[in-house]
Design an enzyme around this catalytic site. Structure first.
Site, PDB file in Angstrom:
ATOM      1  N   ASN A 168       0.795  -1.228   0.000  1.00 21.24           N
ATOM      2  CA  ASN A 168       0.000   0.000   0.000  1.00 21.24           C
ATOM      3  C   ASN A 168       0.831   1.284   0.000  1.00 21.24           C
ATOM      4  OD1 ASN A 168       0.786  -0.671   2.610  1.00 21.24           O
ATOM      5  ND2 ASN A 168      -1.082   0.083   3.567  1.00 21.24           N
ATOM      6  N   GLU A 267       4.739  -4.352  12.344  1.00 22.42           N
ATOM      7  CA  GLU A 267       3.722  -3.306  12.202  1.00 22.42           C
ATOM      8  C   GLU A 267       2.556  -3.970  11.496  1.00 22.42           C
ATOM      9  OE1 GLU A 267       1.207  -1.061  10.898  1.00 22.42           O
ATOM     10  OE2 GLU A 267       2.646  -0.446   9.363  1.00 22.42           O
ATOM     11  N   CYS A 301      -3.234   0.841   7.087  1.00 18.99           N
ATOM     12  CA  CYS A 301      -3.485   0.312   8.426  1.00 18.99           C
ATOM     13  C   CYS A 301      -3.903   1.418   9.381  1.00 18.99           C
ATOM     14  CB  CYS A 301      -2.255  -0.416   8.945  1.00 18.99           C
ATOM     15  SG  CYS A 301      -0.757   0.595   8.950  1.00 18.99           S
ATOM     16  N   GLU A 475       8.663   2.300  14.490  1.00 20.40           N
ATOM     17  CA  GLU A 475       9.421   2.751  13.335  1.00 20.40           C
ATOM     18  C   GLU A 475       9.385   4.270  13.284  1.00 20.40           C
ATOM     19  OE1 GLU A 475       9.402  -0.729  10.083  1.00 20.40           O
ATOM     20  OE2 GLU A 475       7.498   0.348  10.168  1.00 20.40           O
TER      21      GLU A 475
END
Length: 497
Positions: A168, A267, A301, A475
């Protein structure tokens, strides 16, 4: 879109694809996959094949790990300033190639060009941020409490790292992982998503041009992710796994990583609640909702998944949101003015349609959209639902598409209970005029990130990650480089004691 602009895009597309390396990038060279395997990459707006790329096998993956392992010692000893300068040059090169990267992302993923250009800027910033972090790796020297010794704490690179990125955000998810790994002194094997490998291949070229030595970054597209990366996780030379993707796949990778006790960053999925409290500015909440839901076509997400609106504001919020959603222009991402492109593949569109149909079966009313259009490409219309029953799947599953589902609450406690009723906890959004209420929400919502009166909060300088089954680690920010560093303690006997 004018004819001239269409012709220009076509020429740029042809030139870009013709110049793109489509092999495996291993040890600083481009090579074919074992057995000459290749797979097709499609344009989701048309279903047409853009090109084919080398399809890595397990043997190819091991060759990439061999290269990363050979390069690790020298790269780990490279001066932090040198690593910093290479990353800075990479930032500048990505910025210079932003238009090419944006077009490539639009072609292989489907997002509008304007959003793809935004991702090019966002992705480049991770390289700049970690160029600056490379020279700031912390350590300390202190006197032990009993005064009889000294405590030296230093950091060193974890070692060869396997990075698995999603489709994505083809550029930003690569730079968000590669940036801190290289800054810390780690070599990497990058496995990009099957649906969007082209951006990663161009990034490999850019990194090489910026001076990344052979073997430090290796890129292995594949159509068989498990078969190809599985052996990497079993090899003791691999010391780190970073994955962005679904919780289901993440659980499997965590289990596989356990055998070698790998450092892991996960993640994973999200089920973001978007809370509009009783005192919220409705216009601000609607603007935030548009950003939180329709950015990247909802294929994020971090996209708002459940809209929870105080009953006193629900009618106004819904009416104004529907009016804004009607303004969305759906079409191929390369066309001027388009604000919602195609979903990435037929499978993804089918899932979105299933979730909407299931919500209707559980009492939802469709105010806008909700029907798969005819014609080529994997388009789904912007859709607004209200009143889906509590058993509707879209309350539990990531929609990953341009669908708003609005529910109501009457008390703050009810809103918190509804928001926390999920196994996931990546991000939440809260709109309120009260700072006190916002801070209360920050303390009681089970979430790794909170957008307070903001629909988009991703930032390279901020720690990105979730709680519960939304993942492990962070991150970006200062925390991002720590994921690629080991802490080493040296106890020093003091000669004068």
């Amino acid at each position: 879109m004018t004819t001239t602009t269409a012709q220009d895009i076509t020429r740029r597309k042809e030139t870009l694809l013709a110049s793109l390396h489509t092999g495996l990038y291993i040890d600083g060279t481009w090579r074919d996959a074992s057995g000459g395997r290749r797979f097709e990459v499609e344009d989701p707006a048309t279903g047409d094949v853009l090109t084919t790329v080398a399809d890595a096998t397990a043997d190819d993956a091991m060759a990439a790990l061999d290269a990363a392992h050979r390069a690790q010692a020298a790269w780990g000893r490279t001066a932090p300033r040198e690593r910093s300068e290479i990353l800075r040059r990479a930032f500048e090169a990505v910025t210079a190639r932003a238009d090419d990267l944006a077009l490539l992302m639009t072609l292989e993923m489907g997002k509008p060009l304007a959003e793809a250009r935004g991702e090019a800027t966002y992705g480049a910033e991770f390289l700049r941020w970690f160029a600056e972090e490379a020279v700031r790796t912390p350590g300390r020297y202190s006197i032990a409490p009993d005064g009889r010794s000294r405590v030296l704490v230093t950091k060193r690179p974890v070692g060869p790292s396997v990075l698995i990125t999603p489709w994505n955000f083809p550029l930003a998810m690569g730079t968000r992982k590669i940036g801190p790994a290289l800054a810390a002194g780690c070599t990497v094997v990058l496995k990009p998503a099957r649906l969007t490998p082209l951006t990663s291949l161009l990034l490999a070229d850019i990194l090489a041009e910026a001076g990344v030595p052979a073997g430090v970054v290796n890129v292995i597209p594949t159509s068989q992710a498990g078969e190809t990366t599985g052996p990497l996780l079993k090899d003791p030379r691999t010391r780190k796994l970073s994955f962005t993707g679904s919780t289901e796949v993440g659980r499997g990778l965590l289990a596989a990583a356990a055998d070698q006790v790998l450092r892991t960053s996960m993640e994973l999925g999200g089920n973001a609640p978007f809370l509009v409290l009783a005192d919220a500015d409705v216009d601000a909440a609607v603007a935030g909702a548009m950003a939180a839901k329709f950015r990247n076509g909802g294929e994020a997400c971090t996209a708002a998944n459940r809209f929870l609106v105080h009953s006193a504001l629900a009618e106004e919020f819904t009416e104004k949101l529907v009016a804004k959603v009607r303004e969305i222009l759906v079409g191929p991402g390369v066309q001027d003015g388009v604000t919602l492109g195609a979903l990435v593949e037929e499978k993804q569109r089918s899932k979105v349609a299933e979730l909407v149909d299931d919500a209707v079966a559980h009492g939802a009313r469709v105010l806008l959209g909700g029907t798969v259009p005819d014609g080529p490409g994997w388009f789904y219309p912007p859709t607004v639902l209200t009143g889906a029953g509590p058993r509707a799947r879209l309350h539990r599953e990531e929609i990953f598409g341009p669908v708003v589902s609005i529910s109501t609450f009457t008390t703050e406690e009810e809103a918190v209970t509804m928001a926390n009723d999920t196994e996931l906890g990546l991000i939440s959004f809260v709109f309120t005029r009260s700072l006190d209420a916002g801070l209360r929400m920050a303390e009681v919502l089970e979430t790794g990130m909170l957008g307070l009166n903001s629909g988009v909060i991703s930032n390279p300088a901020a720690p990105f990650g979730g709680v519960k089954q939304s993942g492990l680690g962070r991150e970006g920010s200062h925390e991002g480089i720590e994921e690629y560093l080991e802490t080493v303690y040296v106890g020093i006997a003091h000669p004068h004691v």
